[in-house]
Design a protein around this motif. Structure first.
Motif, PDB file in Angstrom:
ATOM      1  N   ALA A  18      -8.513   9.901  -2.503  1.00  0.00           N
ATOM      2  CA  ALA A  18      -7.786   8.735  -3.019  1.00  0.00           C
ATOM      3  C   ALA A  18      -7.654   7.661  -1.942  1.00  0.00           C
ATOM      4  CB  ALA A  18      -6.409   9.159  -3.519  1.00  0.00           C
ATOM      5  N   LEU A  19      -7.353   8.058  -0.711  1.00  0.00           N
ATOM      6  CA  LEU A  19      -7.226   7.084   0.367  1.00  0.00           C
ATOM      7  C   LEU A  19      -8.562   6.412   0.665  1.00  0.00           C
ATOM      8  CD1 LEU A  19      -4.913   9.006   2.859  1.00  0.00           C
ATOM      9  CD2 LEU A  19      -4.323   6.977   1.539  1.00  0.00           C
ATOM     10  N   ALA A  32      -5.490   8.869   8.520  1.00  0.00           N
ATOM     11  CA  ALA A  32      -4.168   8.602   7.942  1.00  0.00           C
ATOM     12  C   ALA A  32      -3.584   9.858   7.314  1.00  0.00           C
ATOM     13  CB  ALA A  32      -4.263   7.485   6.904  1.00  0.00           C
ATOM     14  N   ALA A  33      -4.423  10.641   6.656  1.00  0.00           N
ATOM     15  CA  ALA A  33      -3.956  11.886   6.049  1.00  0.00           C
ATOM     16  C   ALA A  33      -3.478  12.863   7.120  1.00  0.00           C
ATOM     17  CB  ALA A  33      -5.068  12.510   5.209  1.00  0.00           C
ATOM     18  N   ARG A  61      -0.714   6.883   2.702  1.00  0.00           N
ATOM     19  CA  ARG A  61      -1.048   5.513   2.305  1.00  0.00           C
ATOM     20  C   ARG A  61      -0.356   4.501   3.214  1.00  0.00           C
ATOM     21  NH1 ARG A  61       0.017   5.188  -3.221  1.00  0.00           N
ATOM     22  NH2 ARG A  61      -2.163   5.253  -3.828  1.00  0.00           N
ATOM     23  N   ARG A  62       0.908   4.787   3.554  1.00  0.00           N
ATOM     24  CA  ARG A  62       1.604   3.866   4.464  1.00  0.00           C
ATOM     25  C   ARG A  62       0.920   3.821   5.825  1.00  0.00           C
ATOM     26  NH1 ARG A  62       6.301   6.057   1.975  1.00  0.00           N
ATOM     27  NH2 ARG A  62       6.589   7.541   3.691  1.00  0.00           N
ATOM     28  N   ASP A  76      -7.233  -9.439   3.919  1.00  0.00           N
ATOM     29  CA  ASP A  76      -7.361  -9.494   2.463  1.00  0.00           C
ATOM     30  C   ASP A  76      -7.275  -8.102   1.859  1.00  0.00           C
ATOM     31  OD1 ASP A  76      -9.789 -12.223   2.401  1.00  0.00           O
ATOM     32  OD2 ASP A  76      -7.594 -12.194   2.589  1.00  0.00           O
ATOM     33  N   ARG A  77      -7.941  -7.150   2.518  1.00  0.00           N
ATOM     34  CA  ARG A  77      -7.890  -5.778   2.001  1.00  0.00           C
ATOM     35  C   ARG A  77      -6.481  -5.212   2.132  1.00  0.00           C
ATOM     36  NH1 ARG A  77     -11.586  -2.059   0.606  1.00  0.00           N
ATOM     37  NH2 ARG A  77     -13.326  -3.266   1.400  1.00  0.00           N
ATOM     38  N   TYR A  78      -5.776  -5.569   3.206  1.00  0.00           N
ATOM     39  CA  TYR A  78      -4.404  -5.109   3.367  1.00  0.00           C
ATOM     40  C   TYR A  78      -3.527  -5.602   2.216  1.00  0.00           C
ATOM     41  CZ  TYR A  78       0.443  -5.280   4.826  1.00  0.00           C
ATOM     42  OH  TYR A  78       1.799  -5.167   4.844  1.00  0.00           O
ATOM     43  N   ALA A  79      -3.701  -6.855   1.833  1.00  0.00           N
ATOM     44  CA  ALA A  79      -2.910  -7.391   0.738  1.00  0.00           C
ATOM     45  C   ALA A  79      -3.187  -6.617  -0.547  1.00  0.00           C
ATOM     46  CB  ALA A  79      -3.225  -8.872   0.539  1.00  0.00           C
ATOM     47  N   LEU A  80      -4.447  -6.275  -0.768  1.00  0.00           N
ATOM     48  CA  LEU A  80      -4.802  -5.505  -1.959  1.00  0.00           C
ATOM     49  C   LEU A  80      -4.180  -4.115  -1.905  1.00  0.00           C
ATOM     50  CD1 LEU A  80      -6.434  -5.164  -4.566  1.00  0.00           C
ATOM     51  CD2 LEU A  80      -8.388  -4.477  -3.143  1.00  0.00           C
ATOM     52  N   LEU A  81      -4.229  -3.485  -0.731  1.00  0.00           N
ATOM     53  CA  LEU A  81      -3.650  -2.146  -0.584  1.00  0.00           C
ATOM     54  C   LEU A  81      -2.138  -2.182  -0.790  1.00  0.00           C
ATOM     55  CD1 LEU A  81      -5.550  -0.685   2.469  1.00  0.00           C
ATOM     56  CD2 LEU A  81      -5.496   0.260   0.170  1.00  0.00           C
TER      57      LEU A  81
END
Length: 240
Positions: A18-19, A32-33, A61-62, A76-81
């Motif tokens: 999922a990540l 991250a996991a 996820r955080r 931009d990807r951060y905003a989407l995440l």
């Protein structure tokens, strides 16, 4: 510690998959996991969460968002995440432990990608799909822990450099690459049932992971006779 390990072994593939889908970065997702697991080891003994799998997913996820936020080129990807984290927060708290989806199948095909060496495929599959630690993989194959860690690190860098997408291959290509996935599972099972070195012929824990991987693949690819053949052979082979 035991509770964290048990949840991780069951949920690791789904969390990393999922990540990876959310971030588009296989290495970042796995890192991250692992950070979420490390945090769970510290915090769960003091206050165990009601939904351990959801806790790991939300925490991972955080951590992924924090990492992406530090990469100025990926704003931009951060905003989407960040938007996805809010929209999907209810999903994090309601993970179905019996759900098997295409994310896990995609993760298996990525970890067994032909761009990787056979040794790297085995190490990466055991790490991200089976949820084994570097120490556990090293014990299973009687190699030093740094060797396993180096293989996993190189594998993630190779996947990134090759631009391997996190997606199910097209049907025709999937069929062609299925043999590679099966060969990795077969190597893992063989090492568990007839160890190539060491003073123990059988390693039931390693054989079990191979059977678990084969069962997952059979559930995801029920129309493939080779998958069921491998699972049948594994189930009928020695395991203790």
């Amino acid at each position: 510690m035991a509770e964290v390990e048990a949840v991780w072994r069951i949920e690791s593939a789904r969390i990393v998959a999922a990540l990876t889908r959310f971030t588009g970065d296989f290495g970042l997702a796995e890192d991250a996991a692992q950070e979420a697991v490390a945090e769970a080891i510290v915090s769960w003994p003091m206050a165990a969460p009601a939904n351990p799998a959801g806790w790991l997913m939300a925490t991972a996820r955080r951590r992924a968002i924090d990492a992406i936020r530090r990469r100025t080129a990926l704003h931009d990807r951060y905003a989407l995440l960040a938007a996805d984290a809010v929209a999907d927060s209810a999903v994090d708290d309601d993970i179905d432990p019996d759900r098997i989806d295409d994310d896990i199948l995609a993760l298996m095909f990525v970890s067994c990608h032909p761009v990787l060496s056979p040794e790297a495929r085995v190490a990466l599959t055991l790490r991200v799909v089976a949820g084994l630690s570097s120490e556990q993989i090293a014990r299973a194959f009687l190699v030093p822990v740094p060797t396993v860690q180096a293989r996993i690190t190189r594998a993630k860098k190779t996947i990134a450099a090759a631009g391997v997408p996190f997606a199910l291959p097209p049907a025709g290509e999937r069929r062609e690459r299925l043999g590679g996935v099966l060969s990795v599972i077969y190597v893992i099972f063989t090492e568990g049932s007839t160890a190539t070195s060491g003073d123990r012929l059988l390693r039931p824990d390693v054989a079990y992971e191979a059977i678990r991987l084969a069962r997952t693949l059979a559930a995801l690819q029920p129309e493939e006779p080779e998958v069921h053949g491998l699972l049948a052979a594994a189930l009928s082979g020695p395991s203790d």
